[in-house]
Design a protein around this motif. Sequence first.
Motif, PDB file in Angstrom:
ATOM      1  N   MET A  47       0.817  -1.216   0.000  1.00  0.00           N
ATOM      2  CA  MET A  47       0.000   0.000   0.000  1.00  0.00           C
ATOM      3  C   MET A  47       0.850   1.265   0.000  1.00  0.00           C
ATOM      4  SD  MET A  47      -3.031  -1.186  -0.071  1.00  0.00           S
ATOM      5  CE  MET A  47      -3.961   0.311   0.283  1.00  0.00           C
ATOM      6  N   MET A  48       2.170   1.100   0.041  1.00  0.00           N
ATOM      7  CA  MET A  48       3.065   2.240   0.173  1.00  0.00           C
ATOM      8  C   MET A  48       2.921   3.230  -0.985  1.00  0.00           C
ATOM      9  SD  MET A  48       5.160   3.088   2.566  1.00  0.00           S
ATOM     10  CE  MET A  48       5.635   1.514   3.266  1.00  0.00           C
ATOM     11  N   GLY A  49       2.803   2.715  -2.205  1.00  0.00           N
ATOM     12  CA  GLY A  49       2.703   3.588  -3.365  1.00  0.00           C
ATOM     13  C   GLY A  49       1.510   4.524  -3.302  1.00  0.00           C
ATOM     14  N   GLU A  50       0.438   4.061  -2.684  1.00  0.00           N
ATOM     15  CA  GLU A  50      -0.771   4.882  -2.547  1.00  0.00           C
ATOM     16  C   GLU A  50      -0.689   5.811  -1.352  1.00  0.00           C
ATOM     17  OE1 GLU A  50      -5.534   4.196  -1.563  1.00  0.00           O
ATOM     18  OE2 GLU A  50      -4.341   2.541  -2.395  1.00  0.00           O
ATOM     19  N   ALA A  51      -0.039   5.355  -0.269  1.00  0.00           N
ATOM     20  CA  ALA A  51      -0.043   6.114   0.979  1.00  0.00           C
ATOM     21  C   ALA A  51       0.962   7.263   0.997  1.00  0.00           C
ATOM     22  CB  ALA A  51       0.225   5.169   2.150  1.00  0.00           C
ATOM     23  N   LEU A  52       2.183   7.029   0.490  1.00  0.00           N
ATOM     24  CA  LEU A  52       3.227   8.037   0.639  1.00  0.00           C
ATOM     25  C   LEU A  52       2.919   9.372  -0.022  1.00  0.00           C
ATOM     26  CD1 LEU A  52       6.587   6.042   0.467  1.00  0.00           C
ATOM     27  CD2 LEU A  52       5.335   6.870   2.453  1.00  0.00           C
ATOM     28  N   PRO A  53       2.333   9.403  -1.223  1.00  0.00           N
ATOM     29  CA  PRO A  53       2.033  10.718  -1.821  1.00  0.00           C
ATOM     30  C   PRO A  53       1.115  11.577  -0.955  1.00  0.00           C
ATOM     31  CG  PRO A  53       1.918   9.003  -3.492  1.00  0.00           C
ATOM     32  CD  PRO A  53       2.046   8.302  -2.164  1.00  0.00           C
ATOM     33  N   GLN A  54       0.304  10.932  -0.108  1.00  0.00           N
ATOM     34  CA  GLN A  54      -0.616  11.691   0.746  1.00  0.00           C
ATOM     35  C   GLN A  54       0.116  12.510   1.798  1.00  0.00           C
ATOM     36  OE1 GLN A  54      -4.064   9.427   2.230  1.00  0.00           O
ATOM     37  NE2 GLN A  54      -3.463   7.746   0.898  1.00  0.00           N
ATOM     38  N   VAL A  55       1.334  12.088   2.137  1.00  0.00           N
ATOM     39  CA  VAL A  55       2.083  12.772   3.207  1.00  0.00           C
ATOM     40  C   VAL A  55       3.429  13.301   2.733  1.00  0.00           C
ATOM     41  CG1 VAL A  55       0.971  11.614   5.153  1.00  0.00           C
ATOM     42  CG2 VAL A  55       2.886  10.503   3.995  1.00  0.00           C
ATOM     43  N   ALA A  56       3.698  13.229   1.434  1.00  0.00           N
ATOM     44  CA  ALA A  56       4.990  13.662   0.906  1.00  0.00           C
ATOM     45  C   ALA A  56       5.293  15.114   1.230  1.00  0.00           C
ATOM     46  CB  ALA A  56       5.036  13.441  -0.605  1.00  0.00           C
ATOM     47  N   ALA A  57       4.255  15.938   1.359  1.00  0.00           N
ATOM     48  CA  ALA A  57       4.441  17.363   1.638  1.00  0.00           C
ATOM     49  C   ALA A  57       5.042  17.619   3.012  1.00  0.00           C
ATOM     50  CB  ALA A  57       3.105  18.098   1.516  1.00  0.00           C
ATOM     51  N   LEU A  58       5.087  16.592   3.863  1.00  0.00           N
ATOM     52  CA  LEU A  58       5.625  16.759   5.213  1.00  0.00           C
ATOM     53  C   LEU A  58       7.150  16.676   5.235  1.00  0.00           C
ATOM     54  CD1 LEU A  58       3.075  14.656   7.317  1.00  0.00           C
ATOM     55  CD2 LEU A  58       3.088  17.121   6.857  1.00  0.00           C
ATOM     56  N   GLY A  59       7.768  16.401   4.090  1.00  0.00           N
ATOM     57  CA  GLY A  59       9.220  16.343   4.029  1.00  0.00           C
ATOM     58  C   GLY A  59       9.847  17.719   4.153  1.00  0.00           C
ATOM     59  N   GLY A  60      11.122  17.742   4.466  1.00  0.00           N
ATOM     60  CA  GLY A  60      11.831  19.012   4.541  1.00  0.00           C
ATOM     61  C   GLY A  60      12.565  19.240   5.838  1.00  0.00           C
ATOM     62  N   GLY A  61      12.179  18.545   6.903  1.00  0.00           N
ATOM     63  CA  GLY A  61      12.943  18.661   8.134  1.00  0.00           C
ATOM     64  C   GLY A  61      12.159  18.984   9.386  1.00  0.00           C
ATOM     65  N   GLU A  62      10.989  19.602   9.241  1.00  0.00           N
ATOM     66  CA  GLU A  62      10.243  19.984  10.449  1.00  0.00           C
ATOM     67  C   GLU A  62       9.525  18.795  11.087  1.00  0.00           C
ATOM     68  OE1 GLU A  62       8.134  23.797  10.664  1.00  0.00           O
ATOM     69  OE2 GLU A  62       8.598  24.058   8.537  1.00  0.00           O
ATOM     70  N   THR A  63       9.234  17.762  10.295  1.00  0.00           N
ATOM     71  CA  THR A  63       8.488  16.609  10.785  1.00  0.00           C
ATOM     72  C   THR A  63       9.371  15.364  10.793  1.00  0.00           C
ATOM     73  OG1 THR A  63       6.393  17.490   9.946  1.00  0.00           O
ATOM     74  CG2 THR A  63       6.487  15.119  10.367  1.00  0.00           C
ATOM     75  N   LEU A  64       9.371  14.650  11.903  1.00  0.00           N
ATOM     76  CA  LEU A  64      10.052  13.364  11.976  1.00  0.00           C
ATOM     77  C   LEU A  64       9.156  12.306  11.349  1.00  0.00           C
ATOM     78  CD1 LEU A  64      12.190  11.322  13.043  1.00  0.00           C
ATOM     79  CD2 LEU A  64      10.902  11.287  15.199  1.00  0.00           C
ATOM     80  N   VAL A  65       9.687  11.564  10.376  1.00  0.00           N
ATOM     81  CA  VAL A  65       8.941  10.502   9.722  1.00  0.00           C
ATOM     82  C   VAL A  65       9.415   9.154  10.271  1.00  0.00           C
ATOM     83  CG1 VAL A  65       8.422   9.358   7.531  1.00  0.00           C
ATOM     84  CG2 VAL A  65       8.597  11.859   7.631  1.00  0.00           C
ATOM     85  N   ILE A  66       8.481   8.347  10.740  1.00  0.00           N
ATOM     86  CA  ILE A  66       8.791   7.014  11.254  1.00  0.00           C
ATOM     87  C   ILE A  66       8.057   5.990  10.411  1.00  0.00           C
ATOM     88  CG2 ILE A  66       8.681   5.457  13.240  1.00  0.00           C
ATOM     89  CD1 ILE A  66       8.643   7.895  15.061  1.00  0.00           C
ATOM     90  N   SER A  67       8.786   5.009   9.917  1.00  0.00           N
ATOM     91  CA  SER A  67       8.179   3.944   9.121  1.00  0.00           C
ATOM     92  C   SER A  67       8.173   2.640   9.905  1.00  0.00           C
ATOM     93  CB  SER A  67       8.965   3.729   7.825  1.00  0.00           C
ATOM     94  OG  SER A  67       8.644   2.463   7.251  1.00  0.00           O
ATOM     95  N   VAL A  68       7.022   1.992   9.942  1.00  0.00           N
ATOM     96  CA  VAL A  68       6.948   0.640  10.516  1.00  0.00           C
ATOM     97  C   VAL A  68       6.544  -0.353   9.427  1.00  0.00           C
ATOM     98  CG1 VAL A  68       6.464   1.422  12.864  1.00  0.00           C
ATOM     99  CG2 VAL A  68       4.568   0.978  11.322  1.00  0.00           C
ATOM    100  N   ALA A  69       6.827   0.006   8.176  1.00  0.00           N
ATOM    101  CA  ALA A  69       6.491  -0.845   7.037  1.00  0.00           C
ATOM    102  C   ALA A  69       7.621  -1.832   6.779  1.00  0.00           C
ATOM    103  CB  ALA A  69       6.251  -0.003   5.787  1.00  0.00           C
ATOM    104  N   ALA A  70       7.314  -3.104   6.808  1.00  0.00           N
ATOM    105  CA  ALA A  70       8.332  -4.142   6.628  1.00  0.00           C
ATOM    106  C   ALA A  70       8.932  -4.088   5.232  1.00  0.00           C
ATOM    107  CB  ALA A  70       7.714  -5.517   6.866  1.00  0.00           C
TER     108      ALA A  70
END
Length: 271
Positions: A73-96
């Motif tokens: 489901m990663m291909g569908e999910a990541l574009p929804q939150v891609a705008a959070l990149g840049g440094g202000e938000t910590l991204v944590i992945s629990v996707a195997a």
Amino acid sequence: MDDAVARKGLVLVGCGKMGGAMLSGWLKGGLPASSVWVKDPYPADWLKDAGVHLNEDFPQAPAVAIVAVKPQMMGEALPQVAALGGGETLVISVAAGTPISKFEEVFGAGTPIVRAMPNTPAAVGRGITAIIGNATTTPTHMALAEDLLSAVGQVVALERESQMDAVTAVSGSGPAYVFHLIETLAAAGENVGLSPELSLKLARATVGGAGVLAEEADETPGQLRTNVTSPNGTTQAALEVLMHQTTGFPALLDRAVKAAADRSKELARDE
């Protein structure tokens, strides 16, 4: 729970069994439901009454975004939150099976990213999660990730991402090995005269109890084994079969764990 998370918000993408277990832990730990935004196309009924922001627009710069969807489901999910990149938000992945490099492609290398591998006992607060951060993560980011993931059990930090394949093979897939042990122990009990119901009850309680003892005792598992093995007794007779170097547990588990680790590497290459 970190005050910045409550103040700036937390975005959870995917709230299945693992995401739901983490969210329950955070809410029990004092994180206000109003500080949580959940993105999930098929939310469980309990989420609708949990007080979280469900499938609503999330803040522009939340403290943390956690991606807890299945790899497919990663291909569908990541574009929804891609705008959070840049440094202000910590991204944590629990996707195997999804390497940090995949997330850096989406969010940018300047985004702090932590890859985590939890396991299914997290559902009862007894999981263990291994974490590793990218070059952008700071000790503060790692401490925040550990704080959040400790809501469902223990957390250990890795030295390098390549260790994640071994972690997957030992603790990520490991609960399935134990469940199969319970199955086969119960079946063996039936073969020596127990009813299916009694044999399964004995097997479940024995493996569960031994696991707690192994985790909480000061002695090593090897010493605990010695403690219950009388010379020339029943346990020794069984262990002579189980500990055989070519047909017993040592060789069998070596092969099983290697097969899981090799498959984890293959899945990462397929990304």
